[in-house]
Design an enzyme around this catalytic site. Structure first.
Site, PDB file in Angstrom:
ATOM      1  N   ASP A 122      11.440  45.406  41.948  1.00 44.14           N
ATOM      2  CA  ASP A 122      12.667  44.821  42.495  1.00 44.14           C
ATOM      3  C   ASP A 122      12.519  43.488  43.234  1.00 44.14           C
ATOM      4  O   ASP A 122      13.212  42.523  42.926  1.00 44.14           O
ATOM      5  CB  ASP A 122      13.317  45.811  43.469  1.00 44.14           C
ATOM      6  CG  ASP A 122      13.798  47.072  42.785  1.00 44.14           C
ATOM      7  OD1 ASP A 122      13.420  47.294  41.625  1.00 44.14           O
ATOM      8  OD2 ASP A 122      14.538  47.832  43.410  1.00 44.14           O
ATOM      9  N   CYS A 193      12.439  50.100  36.292  1.00 44.95           N
ATOM     10  CA  CYS A 193      13.399  51.203  36.224  1.00 44.95           C
ATOM     11  C   CYS A 193      14.590  50.834  35.343  1.00 44.95           C
ATOM     12  O   CYS A 193      15.162  49.758  35.467  1.00 44.95           O
ATOM     13  CB  CYS A 193      13.841  51.586  37.618  1.00 44.95           C
ATOM     14  SG  CYS A 193      12.466  52.099  38.670  1.00 44.95           S
ATOM     15  N   GLU A 445      15.422  51.089  51.726  1.00 46.03           N
ATOM     16  CA  GLU A 445      16.481  51.618  50.869  1.00 46.03           C
ATOM     17  C   GLU A 445      16.763  53.074  51.211  1.00 46.03           C
ATOM     18  O   GLU A 445      15.870  53.807  51.614  1.00 46.03           O
ATOM     19  CB  GLU A 445      16.068  51.529  49.397  1.00 46.03           C
ATOM     20  CG  GLU A 445      16.055  50.134  48.848  1.00 46.03           C
ATOM     21  CD  GLU A 445      15.647  50.097  47.388  1.00 46.03           C
ATOM     22  OE1 GLU A 445      15.750  49.013  46.792  1.00 46.03           O
ATOM     23  OE2 GLU A 445      15.212  51.127  46.840  1.00 46.03           O
ATOM     24  N   SER A 471      19.302  51.315  47.014  1.00 53.61           N
ATOM     25  CA  SER A 471      18.696  50.996  45.731  1.00 53.61           C
ATOM     26  C   SER A 471      19.794  50.710  44.733  1.00 53.61           C
ATOM     27  O   SER A 471      20.936  51.175  44.867  1.00 53.61           O
ATOM     28  CB  SER A 471      17.872  52.184  45.248  1.00 53.61           C
ATOM     29  OG  SER A 471      17.572  52.066  43.877  1.00 53.61           O
TER      30      SER A 471
END
Length: 557
Positions: A122, A193, A445, A471
């Site tokens: 991320d 992801c 998160e 998230s």
């Protein structure tokens, strides 16, 4: 093309630098060529990043073949999936700054003429772009790509499946064997992801921004398309160097509007608000949460992606990829087609030869006139609970209003315990506080809590608010990034159990319905907490980080 590297390679008063460059195997001819840093966020401990060093090697090889000196180096990555729900998650957002600082340090310190970054998880993407903006020399980002779907008992899985399985386990609705089966099969190999979580969100935003090649955000991690993309980077890097096209030429206000429009249309992560603000700051462009609200108000949600929907990034790749969506939004007059990109062409020129999006052959992307939601899912809320703003993720499936009694938890571990002890009831507004940029420190998160609530069957009947963040995998009626945070004495610090909280995602308000005199009395009794850490990177971060409304940047004067 060797505007920077010639400072050390051609200056006769720099013999030690030249001796070391000869020592690494460069020739006299190569010392006249442009130096391009290849920054890999590859490391063994995370599916998102495990393949990046291999991709970086391909990029370097092609740079060398086209008479540029590719010099590979590594920077860090922190796995959100691995750290979520632990104290380690405090390092995730902090890693964005470490990545940016380290890329800036190597490229500026060693006088590289250009930079190619290969991020995976991320915070890797915004960290790379922030560094590129600060350096302002020819740059390309190559996204590591999305993971393939996992499978178990004919069920298609992704990383959030594992988190939500925990809630099912707590609720007693899943067997131990199936719980383990989901965990073992959720991540089948390399790649980030798979849903419209933060990694894919930021990759799409960067492609729309113009800082990565077409299709980069939707080419899967393990695919021939990703290999070919890496092989093509050298051609475009040479073009950028020859024409001296810099990030500041690409990352304009209109380009950031393109990025925001696309990520809202596709249902992107709320983390994008922090990251886009910080990325814009790196090139002196001012983006605020209100820009998200303005664009969200006029941009329908047209994509049916997980976590709230049904599809993964792999499915978008199979139907043609992100450039088809860009072309559609351009055809509808939603994007600035004149914006320059790393191909040396404009956004409109990049997609001109592509077919138009066909709504009869796929169900992932909906037409603007028949959207999943008439406006965007990212809503910026203000009120006495969030005087500097907050960020809500409202897809329309959760409803647009929520009023209920507060159920307060100082940290996510307390909430997990509260779920186990059945303290949370339908209709509650769950409050998780002291998890902001300074209070965390690091603004972790809240995916474990939101997933646990979903798995426990409470996801559709409670709201959750926090001074932390979410998230991209989070779904439900959630509001994060509340500013001022509890650590700074924001009103969220004064909320007590059973206080009424009202959230209105139409009027964009979030308020504590407690008499002003009571609030003032509580404020008089409030004792500011000490920082949870006393040294190290988290301590330094807590001392210099801005609030969430300013992107959690660490170089704000």
């Amino acid at each position: 093309m060797n505007h920077y590297s010639k400072i050390i390679t051609q200056d006769p008063t720099q013999p030690a630098a030249q001796a070391m460059l000869y020592g690494i195997g460069l020739t006299e001819e190569q010392l006249n060529q442009p130096f391009v840093g290849v920054a890999s966020m590859g490391y063994d401990g995370n599916t998102c990043n495990m393949h990046l060093n291999h991709l970086a090697h391909i990029v370097k090889k092609e740079l060398m073949a086209q008479n540029m000196v590719g010099l590979q180096f590594n920077t860090i990555g922190i796995s959100d999936g691995i750290t979520n729900g632990t104290a380690g998650m405090r390092y995730s957002l902090v890693s964005r700054e470490i990545i940016a600082d380290s890329i800036e340090s190597v490229v500026a310190g060693h006088y590289y003429d250009g930079i190619v970054a290969l991020p995976g998880c991320d915070k890797n993407m915004p960290g790379s772009i922030i560094a590129m903006g600060r350096l302002n020399r020819p740059a390309i980002m190559v996204y590591g790509g999305t993971i393939a779907p996992g499978k178990y008992k004919d069920q298609e899985l992704n990383i959030v499946s594992a988190f939500e399985a925990l809630g099912e386990k707590i609720a007693g609705t899943i067997s131990d064997n199936d719980y383990k089966g989901i965990i073992k099969n959720a991540c089948p190999g390399a790649g980030a992801c798979g849903g419209m979580y933060t990694a894919n969100t930021m990759a799409i935003a960067v492609e729309a921004l113009g800082m990565s090649l077409p299709f980069s955000s939707s080419n899967p991690a393990v695919s021939e398309a990703k290999i070919k993309e890496c092989q093509s980077v050298a051609h475009y890097m040479k073009l950028l160097l020859e024409q001296n096209i810099k990030p500041s030429d690409i990352m304009t206000f209109n380009a950031f509007e393109n990025a925001i429009t696309v990520l809202i249309a596709l249902g992107g992560s709320t983390n994008a608000v922090l990251h886009i603000i910080a990325m814009a700051h790196s090139v002196g462009v001012k983006i605020t949460p209100d820009d998200f609200q303005r664009i969200s108000a006029q941009t329908p949600l047209i994509a049916d992606f997980k976590p709230g929907g049904h599809y993964l990034m792999q499915n978008l790749h199979e139907m043609g990829g992100v450039p088809l969506v860009l072309k559609y939004l351009l055809e509808e007059g939603r994007l600035h087609g004149e914006c320059l990109t790393v191909t040396g062409k404009t956004l409109a020129e990049n997609v001109q030869s592509l077919p138009s999006l066909d709504f009869t052959t796929q169900k992932i992307i909906y037409p603007l006139h028949q959207p999943l939601k008439k406006n965007g899912h990212i809503q910026i809320l203000y009120g006495n609970l969030a005087q500097k703003g907050s960020v809500a993720k409202i897809t329309g499936k959760e409803g647009e209003h929520f009023t209920g009694p507060a159920r307060v938890f100082d940290g996510e571990n307390e909430l997990i315990k509260g779920i186990e002890e059945k303290k949370i009831k339908p209709g509650d507004v769950v409050v998780i506080r002291y998890v902001g940029p300074k209070g965390g420190p690091g603004m972790p998160e809240m995916l474990k809590p939101t997933s646990a609530l979903m798995g426990a069957g409470l996801g559709k009947s409670v709201a959750l608010i926090t001074d932390g963040r979410f998230s991209g995998g989070t779904h439900g009626f959630v509001v994060g990034h509340i500013s001022p945070e509890a650590f700074d004495g924001g009103l969220i610090a004064l909320v007590e159990d059973d206080d009424i909280i009202a959230i209105d995602a139409v009027a964009n308000t979030i308020d504590l319905k407690v008499d002003a005199a009571v609030i003032e009395k509580r404020r008089e009794q409030f004792i500011a907490p000490a920082c949870k850490v006393k040294q190290g990177v988290l301590y330094k971060y807590a001392l210099c980080v801005s609030d969430a409304s300013k992107g959690c940047i660490t170089d704000l004067l």
